[in-house]
Design an enzyme around this catalytic site. Structure first.
Site, PDB file in Angstrom:
ATOM      1  N   ILE A 173      -6.185   9.152  -0.537  1.00 14.83           N
ATOM      2  CA  ILE A 173      -6.385   8.946   0.886  1.00 14.83           C
ATOM      3  C   ILE A 173      -5.393   7.905   1.367  1.00 14.83           C
ATOM      4  CG2 ILE A 173      -8.113   7.152   0.615  1.00 14.83           C
ATOM      5  CD1 ILE A 173      -8.004   9.813   3.406  1.00 14.83           C
ATOM      6  N   HIS A 233       1.626   4.819  -2.925  1.00 18.83           N
ATOM      7  CA  HIS A 233       1.868   6.199  -2.470  1.00 18.83           C
ATOM      8  C   HIS A 233       3.280   6.679  -2.804  1.00 18.83           C
ATOM      9  CE1 HIS A 233      -1.701   7.056   0.149  1.00 18.83           C
ATOM     10  NE2 HIS A 233      -1.825   5.738   0.053  1.00 18.83           N
ATOM     11  N   HIS A 284       0.827  -1.206   0.000  1.00 18.81           N
ATOM     12  CA  HIS A 284       0.000   0.000   0.000  1.00 18.81           C
ATOM     13  C   HIS A 284       0.866   1.263   0.000  1.00 18.81           C
ATOM     14  CE1 HIS A 284      -2.941   2.792   2.334  1.00 18.81           C
ATOM     15  NE2 HIS A 284      -2.994   3.018   1.034  1.00 18.81           N
TER      16      HIS A 284
END
Length: 919
Positions: free
Chosen positions: A919, A583, A578
C-alpha cells in the site's frame, strides 16, 4: 485384486507427506538453528538409483519379469505398458462481483465448455522419455463439470481432471494449462492424487488467459524447489521457456493481460501534451539518477518524445497480470479512493470557501466530529445533482456520511494537546512515523557537505551559546563525549531546492536542523532549531537559530519553527524514506526476480510473499501520487520539485549496503557494535522504540533467512555457480539500479553470508521497514498541526512587514502558515487510504498455502518456527508498551509504539507488519 485397483487408478498405499524420499536419504548440512525442528538434512534430490515409479513398489515387483541387471530395458517396457489413472483437483477462485461483460462471458464459456471449448491440462514428468529424449507426458485431460458449476457462488470451486499415465511415468514435475474459454480464470492450486509418493502439489496463484489472447500453454511447476543445476532433465527446457516468456523481447505496448516483466525509466510522471506546466523531467539517467520501474511500452507524448504518454485514472496502469490487486484488495483501495474523490473533487467546487484558513483549533476538531462536507452541507449539493429518485438520494446521503467524516487520529486519543509539547515533538523523532532520520551529533556545530561555492559557507549558525543552558549543566564537549546530543538534519537535502520551492505560490520552507539533548531519564528534548535559506549576498540573513521560548512571543516563534521542522520531516519521510527507500528501490529487485529466478528456484519461493502487490501500488503511485499535480506535489512543501529531491537523495545518500537496520543504526551513530549484546549492537539511546522492536524483527528475519539459505547452499561454490541467482542479483544492480551500478559499496554475492545479508535486507525493507514508515501516516499525520505536510509562510522577524500582523494575532498567523482547509481535507483523505490494511493482507510469519508452498517438509517446519518467533516478538512488544521505565512508549498521554507489532486487524490500526510493500 490389488493390481486391478492400481490399474483403475486407486493408490495402493496411504497418503504420505509430499517429500519424495524419507529423511534417511539426506546428508546433514547445517547445525540446529532457532527455526529447525530437528537438524537440517540435505534436501530431497531426484533418485539416482532408479525410477521413481508412478505406481507402488509391490506393483513394480509384480511387473518384473526378470531380476537380472541386463533386463532393465524390458522392465521399463513392461512398466510403460501398464496404464493407470491419476486425478487432478484444481482449485479455482471466483470473483465475488462480476460486471455485465464478465457475466456474459461466463455464460458463453459454460456453453462452450459443453461443446468442447474446454480447459485442457497435461501432466509432465521430471524424466525424459529414452525413446524421444523429450519429457514424458500424460494424455491431455479436461476439467470436468465446468458448465455445471458455472453458477456456483462459492469463492473457491474445485474441479477435477483425470490423466492416464504409464507405470514408468516417474515423478510429476510440471503441468500445462490451455484455456479455450473466452474469459480468464484464477487458479489457486492444483493437487495430483494417485501416485505412490503421495499428493503432488502445484501452488499456482495465477491468472490463466484465454488462448485467444495468449496461445501458448501456461506452465506450472510443483512445489519442489530445485537449484538450476539440479533441475530434473524433464523440466530443464520448460524452466528456460517459462523465464523467456516472462522476460518478453523488450518491445511493444503491454496489454493488461500480459505477464511480461521489464525495466524502464520514470518518464511518465508528467503530461506535457495537456499543459507545459505539467511537463516533468525524466528520472533515471546520468543527470537525475533513479531506480528503474516496470516497463509499459506506451507511446511517447506528442510534445516530448522522451516522455511516455499518460494513462489517467480510472483507467488501469499496466503491471504483469499476476501483480494486479486481487478483488478484496481492489475493493479496499477503491473505497479509500472514493473517499479521497469526495474530499478532493467536491471541495474543489467550493474552493473559494475552503481555501480559507482555519480560524482556530476547534475548526480542525470539527473535521472529526461533524465531517468537513457534512458541516458545510456539501452532501446535499452532491446528491441533488444525480438524476435519481428522491428515496435513493436519501439512502445515498445517509450511507455516505461515513465517507464524508474522518476518524479521530490516534495522536489525539490519549492527550489532545500532547502534540504541542516539546517532549512529544522529540519523542516522535524516535517513536513516530519517521524514526529513521535522527542521528547522533558527532561534530558541533554541524557542517554541511554542500559545495560552498554554490551554496555558501558550510558552517552552521548554531553555537555553544544557543544550547549550553539546556544541557543539564554539561559543557557541549562533555555532552558530545557522553553521546547526549542528537539531530534531525534536513539542511543539505532542502537547501539546493529552496529558491525554487519558495517561488511557488503558497509554499514557503527552510532547510532545518534540530538539536536534541538526551536527558538522564532517557527522553529527548529539543534545544535549538536552525532555519536556513539560500545565501543571496553578504548582507542577506540566510541563517537563523530559534531556541526554547522564554515569553509569549518566543513561544509562538518556537511553535512555528517546530512546524517548519515537521514539514521538512514530512517531506523527507514521504519522498525519501518511504517512497524511495522502500517502494522505488525494491522494484528493480522484484522485476529481476521474475525475469531471472524460476518459480521452482528456492530463493524465488523465499522472496515470493515479499513481492506481493508492490508493482501495482507503485504503478498507482506513478498515476496519482507522485505524478505532476498529484497528491505529493499538491500536498507537500516541495511541490513539483519533490521527485527531483528524491533523485538527489538517491544519488548522494542511498546505499544498499546501509539499508539493513544494524548498518543504518551504526551509520547514523545511534548504535555501536557490541558483540556482548543480543543483536551485536549497543543502542546509545536505550529506549529507542523503533530500533528496540526493529532489532527483534531483524534478528528473527535474519535467522529464518540463514536457516533457509544454508538448506540449499552447502558451500560457497554453490552460490557462485547458481546462474539464475547470479543473473538476478546482477540484473537488479546493472539494469534496475543502472545509474549506481559502478558504486563500490554494492555487496558481493560470493558466499552464503553474502546471500543471507542481501536477502535479509530485502525482506526487512519490504516488511518491517515499510510498515514502520507507512501505517502511522494517518494516526500521526491525520492531525495536520502535528505534522503539517507543507507551510505557506516564513517566520517574520522584527524587520519584516509581516511582523506586525504576527504580533497582533499570532494564532491567526499560525493558521495562515498551515495548510488551508482544502489542502488539509485532500491530504487527510489520501493518508487515510495509505494507512489502511486490506482484509486480505498477509503479515510477517504468514503466507499462502503455509504447508504446501514448498515441497521441502523441513523448510515448512522451519517456517512454522519462524511464525512462532514472530508471535513471541508480538508479546514482547506488548509487554514493552506497558513498562513505565520506557518513557518513550509508556506514560500519561504517551502513545504506545505499535507500528512494528506484527499482526493487525483490517483498517487504520497503526500496527501490523505485512510481508510486502502492498500500500
Amino acid at each position: 485384486m490389488a493390481l486391478g485397483k492400481e490399474l483403475m487408478g486407486h493408490p495402493l498405499i496411504s497418503e504420505r507427506p509430499s517429500l519424495l524420499f524419507s529423511a534417511s536419504h539426506f546428508k546433514k548440512k547445517t547445525p540446529t538453528t532457532q527455526f529447525s525442528i530437528k537438524p537440517f538434512d540435505g534436501r530431497p534430490r531426484t533418485s539416482k538409483s532408479g525410477v521413481v515409479s508412478a505406481i507402488s513398489e509391490d506393483l513394480v515387483k509384480t511387473l518384473r519379469v526378470s531380476t537380472t541387471t541386463g533386463d532393465r530395458k524390458r522392465e521399463e517396457e513392461e512398466k510403460a505398458a501398464v496404464k493407470f489413472k491419476v486425478r487432478a483437483v484444481v482449485t479455482v477462485r471466483n470473483k465475488n462481483k462480476e460486471d455485465f461483460k464478465e457475466t456474459l462471458f461466463k455464460h458463453l464459456d459454460a456453453f462452450g465448455d459443453k461443446i468442447g471449448r474446454n480447459i485442457v491440462l497435461e501432466l509432465i514428468s521430471t524424466e525424459l522419455d529414452p525413446k524421444t529424449n523429450m519429457p514424458k507426458k500424460s494424455n491431455a485431460a479436461v476439467l470436468k463439470d465446468w458448465s455445471e458449476k458455472s453458477k456456483t457462488k462459492a469463492e473457491r470451486v474445485h474441479y477435477t481432471a483425470e490423466f492416464t499415465v504409464d507405470g514408468a511415468f516417474g515423478t510429476p514435475g510440471a503441468i500445462t494449462v490451455i484455456n479455450k474459454h473466452q474469459k480468464e480464470f484464477f487458479i489457486e492450486c492444483i493437487t495430483i492424487e494417485g501416485f505412490a509418493l503421495g499428493p503432488v502439489h502445484f501452488p499456482c496463484n495465477s491468472w490463466v488467459q484465454s488462448q485467444n489472447d495468449h496461445p501458448e500453454k501456461r506452465i506450472f511447476f510443483t512445489n519442489e524447489p530445485f537449484l538450476p543445476n539440479e533441475t530434473p532433465d524433464g523440466l530443464r527446457k520448460l524452466r528456460e521457456k517459462e523465464l523467456k516468456n516472462l522476460r518478453g523481447d523488450g518491445s511493444g505496448v503491454r496489454k493488461l493481460s500480459d505477464r511480461i516483466y521489464d525495466f524502464d525509466v520514470y518518464n511518465d510522471l508528467g503530461n506535457p501534451d495537456k499543459s507545459s506546466e505539467l511537463s516533468r523531467p525524466k528520472l533515471g539517467g546520468k543527470k537525475r539518477p533513479y531506480p528503474r520501474r516496470c516497463r509499459t511500452g506506451r507511446q511517447p507524448t506528442d510534445t516530448d518524445k522522451e516522455a511516455e504518454s499518460r494513462v489517467e485514472k480510472p483507467l488501469p496502469m499496466y503491471v504483469p497480470r499476476d501483480e494486479q490487486f486481487e478483488e478484496t484488495k481492489q475493493d479496499t483501495f477503491a473505497a479509500g479512493r472514493l473517499k479521497a474523490v469526495l474530499h478532493h473533487l467536491v471541495p474543489s467546487l467550493k474552493a473559494s470557501i475552503l481555501a480559507e484558513d482555519f480560524a482556530d483549533f476547534s475548526e480542525i476538531d470539527d473535521l472529526y466530529k461533524e465531517g468537513l462536507l457534512l458541516k458545510l452541507g456539501f452532501q446535499d449539493e452532491i446528491f441533488n445533482k444525480f438524476p435519481l429518485p428522491k428515496g435513493i438520494v436519501n439512502t445515498l446521503q445517509e450511507s455516505s456520511k461515513g465517507l464524508l467524516k474522518y476518524d479521530t487520529p490516534k495522536i489525539l486519543s490519549k492527550d489532545k494537546n500532547a502534540w504541542l509539547r516539546d517532549d512529544e515533538f522529540a519523542r516522535q523523532a524516535i517513536a513516530g512515523i519517521n524514526p529513521v532520520n535522527i542521528e547522533r551529533v558527532k561534530t558541533f556545530p554541524p557542517v554541511s557537505n554542500l559545495d560552498p561555492e554554490t551554496y555558501g559557507p558550510q558552517h552552521s549558525a548554531l553555537t555553544s551559546d544557543h544550547i549550553i543552558g539546556h544541557l543539564d549543566g554539561l559543557s557541549v564537549q562533555r555532552a558530545l563525549e557522553e553521546n547526549r546530543l542528537y539531530m534531525l538534519d534536513y539542511h543539505d537535502i532542502f537547501l539546493p531546492f529552496l529558491d525554487q520551492i519558495n517561488a511557488l505560490d503558497g509554499r514557503k520552507a527552510y532547510a532545518t536542523r534540530t538539536i536534541f539533548f538526551l536527558t538522564r531519564l532517557g527522553t529527548l528534548k529539543p534545544v535549538a532549531i536552525e532555519l536556513s535559506l539560500p545565501s543571496h549576498g553578504p548582507n542577506h540573513r540566510s541563517k537563523r537559530v530559534v531556541t526554547p521560548p522564554v515569553d509569549a512571543t518566543s513561544n509562538w516563534v518556537w511553535q512555528l519553527a517546530k512546524a517548519h521542522v515537521s514539514s521538512n520531516d514530512a517531506g523527507v519521510h514521504q519522498l525519501v524514506n518511504h517512497w524511495l527507500r522502500t517502494h522505488a528501490c525494491l522494484e528493480p529487485f522484484i522485476i529481476a526476480a521474475h525475469r531471472q529466478l524460476s518459480a521452482m528456484h528456492p530463493i524465488f519461493k523465499l522472496l515470493d510473499p515479499h513481492m506481493r502487490y508492490t508493482l501495482e501500488i507503485n504503478a498507482l503511485a506513478r498515476q496519482s501520487l507522485i505524478s505532476a499535480d498529484g497528491v505529493i506535489e499538491g500536498g507537500f512543501t516541495a511541490g513539483q520539485y519533490g521527485l527531483e529531491m528524491s533523485s538527489a537523495a538517491y544519488k548522494s545518500s542511498w546505499r544498499f549496503d546501509m539499508e539493513g537496520l544494524p548498518a543504518d543504526l551504526i551509520r547514523r551513530g545511534m548504535a555501536v557494535p557490541d558483540p556482548t549484546q543480543p543483536h551485536g549492537l549497543k543502542l546509545l539511546i536505550e529506549d529507542y522504540p523503533y530500533a528496540n522492536d526493529g532489532l527483534l524483527l531483524w534478528s528473527a528475519i535474519q535467522t529464518w533467512v540463514r536457516t533457509y539459505v544454508e538448506r540449499y547452499y552447502p558451500n560457497q561454490n554453490s552460490i557462485q555457480t547458481d546462474l539464475e541467482l547470479q543473473s538476478w542479483y546482477s540484473e537488479s544492480i546493472n539494469v534496475g539500479h543502472a545509474d549506481l551500478r559502478d558504486a563500490e559499496w554494492w555487496p558481493k554475492l560470493d558466499t552464503v553470508d553474502d546471500l543471507v545479508s542481501i536477502l535479509t535486507t530485502l525482506v526487512w525493507l519490504a516488511s518491517a521497514q515499510h510498515a514502520a514508515l507507512n501505517f502511522g501516516q494517518y494516526p500521526y499525520g491525520g492531525y495536520v498541526p502535528n505534522r503539517p505536510p507543507l507551510m505557506r509562510r516564513l517566520i517574520p522577524d522584527e524587520s519584516d512587514p509581516e511582523y506586525a500582523s504576527f504580533i497582533s494575532d499570532p494564532e491567526k498567523f499560525y493558521f495562515s502558515s498551515m495548510p488551508s482547509l482544502l489542502q488539509t481535507s485532500k491530504f487527510m483523505a489520501v493518508v487515510d487510504t495509505l494507512s489502511t490494511h486490506s482484509p486480505d493482507e498477509e503479515y510477517i510469519g504468514e503466507r499462502q498455502q503455509p504447508s504446501t508452498w514448498t515441497g521441502d517438509a523441513e523448510i515448512v517446519d522451519a517456517f512454522y518456527g519462524f511464525a512462532a518467533e514472530i508471535g513471541r516478538i508480538e508479546k514482547e512488544i506488548e509487554k514493552r508498551n506497558h513498562d513505565p521505565n520506557r518513557r518513550n512508549r509508556c506514560g500519561a498521554g504517551v502513545l504506545p509504539y505499535e507500528l512494528l507489532v506484527p499482526s493487525s486487524e483490517p483498517g487504520v490500526t497503526c500496527r501490523g507488519v505485512p510481508n510486502s510493500v502492498s500500500i
